[in-house]
Write an enzyme that holds these catalytic residues in place. Sequence first.
Site, short mmCIF file in Angstrom:
data_model
loop_
_atom_site.label_atom_id
_atom_site.label_comp_id
_atom_site.label_asym_id
_atom_site.label_seq_id
_atom_site.Cartn_x
_atom_site.Cartn_y
_atom_site.Cartn_z
NE ARG A 63 -3.55 -2.11 2.78
CZ ARG A 63 -3.10 -3.02 3.63
NH1 ARG A 63 -1.98 -2.82 4.29
NH2 ARG A 63 -3.77 -4.13 3.84
CE LYS A 77 -3.96 -19.86 7.69
NZ LYS A 77 -2.63 -20.14 8.27
#
Lengths: 315, 315
Positions: B37, B136
């Site tokens: 970011r 997961k």
Amino acid sequence: MADQKSKILVIGATGAIGKFIVKAGVREGHPTFALVRESTLSDPIKGKLIEDFRNSGVVLLYGDLNDHESLVKAAKQVDVVISTVGISQIADQVKLIAAIKEAGNIKRFLPSEFGSDLEYGLNDAVGPAKATFEEKIQIRRLIEAQGIPYTYVASYCFAGFHVSSLAQIQPGLPSPPRDKVFVWGDGTSKVIFCVEEDIGTYTIKAVDDPRTLNKTLCLRPPNNIYSMNELVALWEKKIGKTLEKTYVTEEEILKNIQEDSIPMNKFIWALVLLIYVKGYQANYKIDPSSGVEASQVYPDVKYTTVEEYLDQFVL
Amino acid sequence: MADQKSKILVIGATGAIGKFIVKAGVREGHPTFALVRESTLSDPIKGKLIEDFRNSGVVLLYGDLNDHESLVKAAKQVDVVISTVGISQIADQVKLIAAIKEAGNIKRFLPSEFGSDLEYGLNDAVGPAKATFEEKIQIRRLIEAQGIPYTYVASYCFAGFHVSSLAQIQPGLPSPPRDKVFVWGDGTSKVIFCVEEDIGTYTIKAVDDPRTLNKTLCLRPPNNIYSMNELVALWEKKIGKTLEKTYVTEEEILKNIQEDSIPMNKFIWALVLLIYVKGYQANYKIDPSSGVEASQVYPDVKYTTVEEYLDQFVL
């Protein structure tokens, strides 16, 4: 089982469409459960809604998408799970699917869709609309891979958002505009509208129905398919007045998708392009191997027409 | 292609294991990309790390899991995507999978695992560990359903967390305790440790390897398998001193999982139970149809042993 209605759990019960599904569950005689956060009880608006739920016989279960045990425990108490979580929680439905898989008893799962028919819409979707559609499609693929029985509901345009504003795409407009209106593209694409209460009714009808098992239920009430020009003309006739129209081109809308600085606005502009300019909604035939049309399978539902819906705004 | 190393993109590059994978990518001669970011550049610690990446030749791409276009654009530039996102973003990998699917060019995807071998661990996992494993596993099922070529990496216990603290499960302990130590259960279950740099190396070795295609790569360095009692004894021998031991029973750990008020602590207690008490890690044979063992397929990697690793703390 034929005369015993399934137990329904709604995740996202206080949301824009969730509350109508909870109410329809009760109305149609299903034992109806809502997963809520305990903290939401003190929210001035949602707390009141939850209180109304409880008074109407809804069973409140406390939990959260991030609390796996709460999801498993809730799923084990019901037969059907309906998710109406918002855009920011689409991916988090992975957690709900994990819980449904662990619970092992869910006979039907309806993930959060209640809008576009994703795989048809995807062809013309751009920007954030495309991203959200693709995310929802991944959730579909996971549900299918896990062998969870499902129904996807394509409800197209909510009347409370699209009709009440004459497609001005401003939420919460108290009534349609009476002076001037923006028209998207040339206003000729056909768009499908459905009143929220009817979306609730059709959705609940589908949960125990073998005809909607592992299919998309498309809500296309035949009297509610209008182009924007036709919708505006209907309103003009009702109020006896001609509106000033400003036509907004596809290029201008594309520019807004690029340049609007508010993410939610970008998303809405992308929907305007998809729905009102590209006009995919009524443009394809439902493939009977993967979809069914709601007004055909539930001809007994007396849905509210756009024409009736607009009457509430004529003073 | 045989002598051209694949281009690798790491999502979660500044995280606990991501940074070691980025470094290994560069070390092993792969064109290495990191999605970061722009706002992270000004973070005092992560910003410095990103600067180090850039100086070592890593290509920085700006983006975010919530910015679909940035993910598609990044994926289109590489061959392999490695996700090392944290626990709170596991479900959000749905968005990454949507982007990989749209990009259409990814030859291998490694989702964020780098810990337990999920389907084996699941049998003994409880509470928040079980919830995370199941989440997961849903991501695994989606990857498989979408036909995306994958490798899952089971790296068991990070040495920097487990060995450096003598399994005291306190992150950031500067060195192992020299006076007293908690021992989980009776301390006899076998546990597998791997140094973070080696996890990076093995992971990068696997990305172009047909032997690891659509398999779990299990990191079981044969010299790094110890019971907690053996690990403590090794340390005691190195420092020439006997530690005071407090044995903590399974019941006490279960109570902590129930009662600890900090969610991350609950998760760690659940891992303590699974790893150090139940001891599943070295307790099963790797099924060759679904898994390969790293030190066997990469015998050329001179991994750091636990014995060597502990030497850094002996003053």
